[in-house]
Design a protein around this motif. Structure first.
Motif, PDB file in Angstrom:
ATOM      1  N   ALA A  23       2.979   3.551   0.182  1.00 54.30           N
ATOM      2  CA  ALA A  23       2.003   4.527  -0.292  1.00 54.30           C
ATOM      3  C   ALA A  23       2.190   4.838  -1.767  1.00 54.30           C
ATOM      4  CB  ALA A  23       2.103   5.807   0.524  1.00 54.30           C
TER       5      ALA A  23
ATOM      6  N   ASP B  89       6.886   3.016   4.856  1.00 60.09           N
ATOM      7  CA  ASP B  89       5.507   3.476   4.697  1.00 60.09           C
ATOM      8  C   ASP B  89       5.338   4.285   3.417  1.00 60.09           C
ATOM      9  OD1 ASP B  89       4.960   2.299   7.129  1.00 60.09           O
ATOM     10  OD2 ASP B  89       5.172   4.174   8.259  1.00 60.09           O
TER      11      ASP B  89
ATOM     12  N   ASP C 262      -0.101   2.962  -4.353  1.00 59.92           N
ATOM     13  CA  ASP C 262      -1.477   3.430  -4.522  1.00 59.92           C
ATOM     14  C   ASP C 262      -1.427   4.884  -5.009  1.00 59.92           C
ATOM     15  OD1 ASP C 262      -4.169   3.859  -4.458  1.00 59.92           O
ATOM     16  OD2 ASP C 262      -4.327   3.887  -2.275  1.00 59.92           O
ATOM     17  N   ARG C 263      -1.753   5.112  -6.269  1.00 59.00           N
ATOM     18  CA  ARG C 263      -1.625   6.444  -6.865  1.00 59.00           C
ATOM     19  C   ARG C 263      -2.478   7.493  -6.170  1.00 59.00           C
ATOM     20  NH1 ARG C 263      -0.970   6.424 -13.342  1.00 59.00           N
ATOM     21  NH2 ARG C 263       0.887   5.140 -13.378  1.00 59.00           N
ATOM     22  N   ASP C 264      -3.700   7.141  -5.824  1.00 57.98           N
ATOM     23  CA  ASP C 264      -4.587   8.122  -5.184  1.00 57.98           C
ATOM     24  C   ASP C 264      -4.057   8.529  -3.814  1.00 57.98           C
ATOM     25  OD1 ASP C 264      -6.329   8.127  -7.347  1.00 57.98           O
ATOM     26  OD2 ASP C 264      -7.475   6.419  -6.546  1.00 57.98           O
ATOM     27  N   LEU C 265      -3.613   7.570  -3.043  1.00 57.53           N
ATOM     28  CA  LEU C 265      -3.050   7.870  -1.724  1.00 57.53           C
ATOM     29  C   LEU C 265      -1.792   8.727  -1.857  1.00 57.53           C
ATOM     30  CD1 LEU C 265      -2.977   7.443   1.356  1.00 57.53           C
ATOM     31  CD2 LEU C 265      -1.687   5.341   0.932  1.00 57.53           C
ATOM     32  N   TRP C 266      -0.941   8.382  -2.807  1.00 59.47           N
ATOM     33  CA  TRP C 266       0.300   9.141  -3.018  1.00 59.47           C
ATOM     34  C   TRP C 266      -0.008  10.575  -3.460  1.00 59.47           C
ATOM     35  CZ3 TRP C 266       4.970   9.021  -1.448  1.00 59.47           C
ATOM     36  CH2 TRP C 266       5.964   9.723  -2.104  1.00 59.47           C
ATOM     37  N   ARG C 267      -0.967  10.730  -4.349  1.00 57.47           N
ATOM     38  CA  ARG C 267      -1.359  12.058  -4.822  1.00 57.47           C
ATOM     39  C   ARG C 267      -1.917  12.894  -3.666  1.00 57.47           C
ATOM     40  NH1 ARG C 267      -4.857  10.692  -8.833  1.00 57.47           N
ATOM     41  NH2 ARG C 267      -3.105  10.187 -10.155  1.00 57.47           N
ATOM     42  N   ASP C 268      -2.707  12.281  -2.813  1.00 57.65           N
ATOM     43  CA  ASP C 268      -3.251  13.000  -1.652  1.00 57.65           C
ATOM     44  C   ASP C 268      -2.156  13.394  -0.666  1.00 57.65           C
ATOM     45  OD1 ASP C 268      -5.783  12.789  -2.694  1.00 57.65           O
ATOM     46  OD2 ASP C 268      -6.345  11.047  -1.466  1.00 57.65           O
ATOM     47  N   MET C 269      -1.204  12.482  -0.435  1.00 55.14           N
ATOM     48  CA  MET C 269      -0.112  12.788   0.495  1.00 55.14           C
ATOM     49  C   MET C 269       0.710  13.977   0.010  1.00 55.14           C
ATOM     50  SD  MET C 269       1.451   9.112   1.659  1.00 55.14           S
ATOM     51  CE  MET C 269       2.896   9.838   2.380  1.00 55.14           C
TER      52      MET C 269
END
Length: 156
Positions: free
Chosen positions: A137, A133, A140-147
């Protein structure tokens, strides 16, 4: 403002500019075990006590020292965030770094207990989920940055 707090601010800036970069040099490649994490937290508290000029003979708890300084422990969280950022860059690049980090290369494994991998350490820090997972993630840069931002805010 009392003079001691003005001196504290100057010492705090000196710590952030000169000492922390030397301390965290190459931290993106570290695997932080519980023992190393305890040593890093003890080092951070030692720096804080020295900046506030609290002698080691004073019977003050770490929580009390942190409250006096209006600070939270942040060294280990900063290291984890830098590791996650580096991992994202390495995985998106997809070359030799990707192979080494995921551990997918051929050969014979050495004797003894397996060492903790960076992926396993970041999987526990980023929250529940599998390594697969996390690898999904990363794309996707935005998802990774949010995580990584959420994990840093929570202080896990």
């Amino acid at each position: 403002m009392p003079l001691i707090y003005h001196l504290y601010d100057a010492r705090k800036r000196a710590l952030q500019c000169y000492i922390e970069p030397v301390l965290m040099y190459g931290c993106e490649a570290w695997t932080i075990s519980k023992q190393i994490q305890n040593k890093l937290e003890a080092t951070e508290m030692w720096f804080l006590r020295r900046m506030l000029r609290i002698p080691w003979t004073a019977k003050k708890t770490n929580e009390r020292v942190l409250n006096e300084a209006n600070k939270r422990r942040s060294l280990v969280r900063t290291i984890r965030k830098r590791q996650a950022t580096f991992l994202g860059q390495a995985m998106r690049r997809g070359k030799l770094e990707h192979l080494v980090t995921t551990g997918k290369f051929e050969g014979k494994r050495g004797r003894g207990r397996q060492r903790e991998r960076i992926m396993d350490a970041l999987a526990t820090w980023l929250g529940p989920g599998k390594v697969s997972d996390i690898l999904a993630a990363v794309k996707d840069r935005d998802l990774w940055r949010d995580m990584t931002a959420n994990a840093y805010k929570q202080g896990t």
